[in-house]
Design an enzyme around this catalytic site. Structure first.
Site, mmCIF file in Angstrom:
data_model
loop_
_atom_site.group_PDB
_atom_site.id
_atom_site.type_symbol
_atom_site.label_atom_id
_atom_site.label_comp_id
_atom_site.label_asym_id
_atom_site.label_seq_id
_atom_site.Cartn_x
_atom_site.Cartn_y
_atom_site.Cartn_z
ATOM 1 N N ARG A 124 4.620 113.101 -8.668
ATOM 2 C CA ARG A 124 6.129 113.362 -8.796
ATOM 3 C C ARG A 124 6.592 114.305 -7.565
ATOM 4 O O ARG A 124 7.601 114.360 -7.201
ATOM 5 C CB ARG A 124 6.331 114.227 -9.983
ATOM 6 C CG ARG A 124 6.296 113.266 -11.205
ATOM 7 C CD ARG A 124 6.512 113.837 -12.394
ATOM 8 N NE ARG A 124 7.772 114.659 -12.712
ATOM 9 C CZ ARG A 124 8.017 115.637 -13.667
ATOM 10 N NH1 ARG A 124 7.159 115.708 -14.509
ATOM 11 N NH2 ARG A 124 9.154 116.306 -13.538
ATOM 12 N N TYR A 131 -4.603 125.963 -15.859
ATOM 13 C CA TYR A 131 -4.197 124.963 -15.277
ATOM 14 C C TYR A 131 -3.557 125.551 -13.802
ATOM 15 O O TYR A 131 -2.873 126.323 -13.616
ATOM 16 C CB TYR A 131 -3.073 124.099 -16.027
ATOM 17 C CG TYR A 131 -3.631 123.643 -17.108
ATOM 18 C CD1 TYR A 131 -3.857 122.057 -17.189
ATOM 19 C CD2 TYR A 131 -3.690 124.387 -18.392
ATOM 20 C CE1 TYR A 131 -4.048 121.409 -18.459
ATOM 21 C CE2 TYR A 131 -4.313 123.345 -19.521
ATOM 22 C CZ TYR A 131 -4.534 122.072 -19.453
ATOM 23 O OH TYR A 131 -5.075 121.626 -20.512
ATOM 24 N N ASN A 156 2.186 123.885 -27.648
ATOM 25 C CA ASN A 156 0.970 124.087 -27.049
ATOM 26 C C ASN A 156 1.111 124.392 -25.364
ATOM 27 O O ASN A 156 1.541 123.330 -24.793
ATOM 28 C CB ASN A 156 -0.011 123.139 -27.379
ATOM 29 C CG ASN A 156 -1.241 123.128 -26.615
ATOM 30 O OD1 ASN A 156 -1.683 124.188 -26.251
ATOM 31 N ND2 ASN A 156 -2.006 121.980 -26.286
ATOM 32 N N TYR A 177 13.998 139.816 24.088
ATOM 33 C CA TYR A 177 12.929 139.270 23.776
ATOM 34 C C TYR A 177 11.677 140.340 24.232
ATOM 35 O O TYR A 177 11.546 140.421 25.541
ATOM 36 C CB TYR A 177 12.580 137.974 24.079
ATOM 37 C CG TYR A 177 11.098 137.700 24.081
ATOM 38 C CD1 TYR A 177 10.813 137.290 22.732
ATOM 39 C CD2 TYR A 177 10.132 137.223 24.894
ATOM 40 C CE1 TYR A 177 9.428 136.928 22.337
ATOM 41 C CE2 TYR A 177 8.880 136.926 24.893
ATOM 42 C CZ TYR A 177 8.558 136.866 23.433
ATOM 43 O OH TYR A 177 7.364 136.313 23.045
ATOM 44 N N TYR A 226 4.677 134.547 29.448
ATOM 45 C CA TYR A 226 3.913 133.177 29.297
ATOM 46 C C TYR A 226 3.985 132.288 30.711
ATOM 47 O O TYR A 226 5.370 132.305 31.103
ATOM 48 C CB TYR A 226 4.308 132.650 28.281
ATOM 49 C CG TYR A 226 3.500 131.089 27.897
ATOM 50 C CD1 TYR A 226 2.074 131.074 27.896
ATOM 51 C CD2 TYR A 226 4.313 129.972 27.595
ATOM 52 C CE1 TYR A 226 1.534 129.971 27.621
ATOM 53 C CE2 TYR A 226 3.614 129.013 27.479
ATOM 54 C CZ TYR A 226 2.346 128.765 27.427
ATOM 55 O OH TYR A 226 1.710 127.623 27.094
#
Length: 452
Positions: free
Chosen positions: A21, A106, A175, A354, A375
């Site tokens: 699902r 579970y 349960n 930046y 960079y």
């Protein structure tokens, strides 16, 4: 008085289902809640019990679980998948020789509290020695849950919804699927479970009915519905994340943080906020964030992998990426991005900048539009800015480069060479003035447009 000896604990976590699902290539129990796989939320709660053994039952996409668990638990394969009882039996070899209490959990039920698990094993160790302990809950709508028929805290019968009669379906106690049993009882009972039911599966709950038929008894403990909700779809995943976020917001405010619009703040599983922290609306915390006392996080900021010091101010519309460190009373303003950089005490980057792979000294000021050019297309380089340096607006600092203490970089400069302490650096092209040029240009263009 000597401390009472505790019985060793093992945990079996069922995670063999296909999770169809979810419609995903990622294993269901690895889908994240608050930035962390749901399975790991559960494993944290299990680990708080210091278990002697942890066995995860795997099937579909087992290699993903193996990578995620990274040796922190043993794996047992269920193939084919013939029900919960069959799944638990796959742990028998891994628990050979173990003589203690076994918790059955579970992987897609991630919010079970450690206290709830502890209550289950304590009930199992009670003087009346139940064969098994069932964790039950009362949902608003019982839906298709199996029912727990009880007399006091003793379980009279366990029945799956599809096999229940009308009277049994009217019972509201359901349960959760979670159970505890002694290892020596668990596998002996499971060996007697059959698939004589509507689904032709081996049900774990049948061990309760078998124990009852033997003249033994089983007990029930209780949990809140929110604690035992399973996650089987994207919608249920979103609901679980919202549930976790609501709890975390309450916790943050109880611990002394102010959330201006709590429902709009999103935490990660490990976000740490100090006292008197103020968080404005629409803030997102990714993993790895610590915020010290008295800091303010303004609206629409996104923060991940960052350390924010006492009295700092961030945002609005700021982005702090991994490795960002703001020391005491540093300030990062609107539309500023910081990555792998340290801003020293009282340093400021207020607008449109930046700052990446850099260190900014205490008291330094970074002008609007400044960027560290870190960079070159192949490698990253660092920029070092000294204490009390002033970087003028719209400057480009081309790394590797050092700006000295008390230095000034004039607005609009592209700095490629180190600037010494106390130095002024101005890097601009020559400014030319041509009187009347613009008027002549406009006249010519207007005539051209008019077709003259």
């Amino acid at each position: 008085m000597a401390a009472r000896m505790t019985t060793p604990i093992a945990a079996i976590i069922l995670a063999a289902g296909k999770g169809t699902r979810m419609k995903s290539d990622l294993h269901k129990v690895l889908h994240p809640i608050a930035g962390r796989p749901m399975l790991m939320h559960l494993m944290d709660s299990v680990d708080a019990l210091a278990p002697a053994k942890k066995v995860v039952i795997v099937g579909d996409r087992a290699e993903q679980l193996e990578a995620a668990l990274a040796g922190s638990a043993e794996l047992a394969v269920q193939q084919p998948q013939l029900g919960t009882g069959h799944a638990v039996r796959q742990a028998e070899a891994a628990l050979a020789g173990f003589d203690g209490n076994v918790l059955i959990l579970y992987g897609d039920v991630p919010f079970v509290r450690t206290a709830t698990m502890r209550a289950m094993v304590e009930r199992l160790d009670a003087d009346d020695a139940p064969a098994a302990v069932v964790l039950a809950f009362e949902p608003d709508d019982p839906l298709q849950y199996g029912r727990v028929i009880t007399d006091g805290d003793r379980v009279v019968k366990m029945v799956e919804h599809k096999d229940a009669n009308e009277a049994e379906r009217a019972v509201r106690l359901c349960n959760s699927g979670l159970m505890a049993a002694k290892a020596r009882d668990l596998f002996a009972l499971l060996a007697r479970v059959t698939d004589d039911n509507a689904a032709k599966e081996f049900y774990l709950v049948d061990i309760v009915n078998i124990a009852n038929a033997d003249g033994r008894h089983c007990a029930v403990t209780h949990a809140e519905p929110a604690e035992v909700g399973g996650i089987n779809s994207r919608a249920e995943l979103a609901a679980a994340d919202a549930q976790w976020q609501a709890f975390r917001r309450e916790e943050a405010m109880a611990d002394g943080a102010t959330l201006k619009a709590p429902e709009t703040v999103w935490f990660s599983w490990d976000t740490q906020l100090g006292r008197d922290v103020t968080v404005e609306p629409n803030v997102v915390f990714g993993p790895g964030v610590t915020v010290a006392d008295g800091a303010t996080i303004r609206a629409f900021s996104h923060i991940e992998g960052a350390s924010i010091g006492p009295g700092c101010e961030v945002g609005p519309f700021a982005r702090l990426r991994p490795g960002a460190v703001l020391e005491e009373k540093a300030k990062v303003g609107n539309f500023v991005e910081v990555k792998k950089a340290v801003l020293g005490k009282g340093a400021k980057a207020n607008h449109l900048s930046y700052i990446g792979d850099a260190s900014v000294g205490a008291g330094a000021n970074i002008g609007a539009g400044t960027i560290t050019c870190n960079y070159d297309g192949y490698f990253k380089y660092r920029t070092e800015i000294g204490e009390n340096a002033f970087i003028g607006s719209n400057s480009a600092l081309v790394a590797p480069v050092k700006i000295g203490r008390d230095a000034i970089v004039a607005a609009g400069s592209a700095v490629t060479i180190d600037v010494a302490d106390g130095e002024l650096r101005l890097v601009r092209g020559e400014q030319l003035v041509k009187p009347g040029w613009a008027d002549r240009f406009h006249d010519a263009m207007r005539k051209k447009k008019a077709g003259k």
